[in-house]
Motif scaffolding. Structure first.
Motif, mmCIF file in Angstrom:
data_model
loop_
_atom_site.group_PDB
_atom_site.id
_atom_site.type_symbol
_atom_site.label_atom_id
_atom_site.label_comp_id
_atom_site.label_asym_id
_atom_site.label_seq_id
_atom_site.Cartn_x
_atom_site.Cartn_y
_atom_site.Cartn_z
ATOM 1 N N LYS A 23 62.601 48.268 120.058
ATOM 2 C CA LYS A 23 62.133 47.234 119.142
ATOM 3 C C LYS A 23 60.609 47.255 119.001
ATOM 4 N N SER A 27 58.774 47.991 115.472
ATOM 5 C CA SER A 27 57.917 46.957 114.883
ATOM 6 C C SER A 27 56.592 47.518 114.385
ATOM 7 N N LEU A 46 71.439 48.354 117.037
ATOM 8 C CA LEU A 46 70.013 48.567 116.818
ATOM 9 C C LEU A 46 69.766 49.367 115.541
ATOM 10 N N HIS A 50 67.510 48.111 112.235
ATOM 11 C CA HIS A 50 66.299 48.773 111.749
ATOM 12 C C HIS A 50 66.551 49.728 110.591
#
Length: 254
Positions: A23, A27, A46, A50
């Protein structure tokens, strides 16, 4: 290379600390390869978060060189680019529960072999698979996950701690060998993180004791630990290699 330009492999990236590392990179705009051993559903969640253009889940046992090679080939095919950054986070089955740990009277060499395979052999396999692409780019970031326990063994997890100490030695020898190719190799070492899958069995009073022993008076979170990993991958650490950064709220001071 900026974080947003990097293609990052996080081993053991589907759950716990690995999930937070994924993460953190995502980001910052990095593309992330989420390696997992058994946690297929968590890894796919995940990817859904994303998007397939930014994240890829690849199953594989990092202790098997052939499977590691396959991970790298799959990642290169999917993103049409070599992996630039490797975070060796995968942890062999382990629970930070001091009451249940093997004691000197009953620990077996097989315990050490399992942890050495996960920490040292796994890292060696990923580094060897990453080297061709990193050399071609004249850029690479290798970040190994360590522990503060070999400096401050508040709970003597003999097998786990010995393997991580060996990984620090590998970190420094690789840094010496690979620096000429503009590849840095560093370690980030934590204390007991509050909370990951591995530390879920730790009683609250242990976290409270650790927190009271640190200058910051708190236990370190996985998110805080992931921030330090981002530093070593970032341009700000371009002249840093062979180092072991302890991130534990000041419990251990180098």
């Amino acid at each position: 290379m900026q974080l947003s330009q990097q293609l990052v492999l996080v081993t053991g990236g589907a759950r716990g600390l690995g999930k937070r590392i994924v993460k953190a990179f995502a980001s910052q705009g990095a593309r992330v390869v989420i390696n997992y051993h058994q946690s297929h559903q968590a890894a796919q969640q995940l990817v859904e978060t994303h998007g397939p253009d930014r994240a890829l889940a690849v199953q594989g046992d990092v202790t098997d060189p052939a499977q590691v090679t396959a991970i790298f080939k799959t990642a290169q095919h999917h993103f049409n680019a070599p992996i630039t950054t490797v975070v060796n986070n995968a942890l062999m089955d382990f629970s930070f529960n001091g009451d249940a740990r093997p004691h000197p009277t009953d620990i077996r060499w097989e315990h050490f072999e399992a942890q050495l395979a996960g920490s040292v052999r796994g890292a060696l396999n990923t580094v060897q698979a990453a080297l061709p692409g990193m050399r071609d780019q004249a850029f690479g970031r290798i970040i190994n996950i360590g522990t503060n326990l070999f400096q401050h063994p508040v709970v003597p997890y003999h097998d786990y701690t010995a393997a991580k100490a060996a990984l620090l030695s590998l970190t420094r020898t690789l840094a010496t060998d690979l620096g000429q190719h503009q590849i840095t190799v560093n370690m980030v070492s934590g204390g007991l993180l509050q909370t990951t899958d591995a530390s879920a069995a730790t009683p609250d009073e242990v976290f409270d004791l650790i927190a009271s022993s640190t200058p910051l008076r708190k236990a370190t979170t996985p998110e805080e630990f992931a921030d330090a990993i981002m530093f070593f991958a970032s341009p700000w650490a371009r002249a840093v290699t062979g180092q072991n950064l302890v991130v534990d709220g000041g419990l251990v001071m180098n």
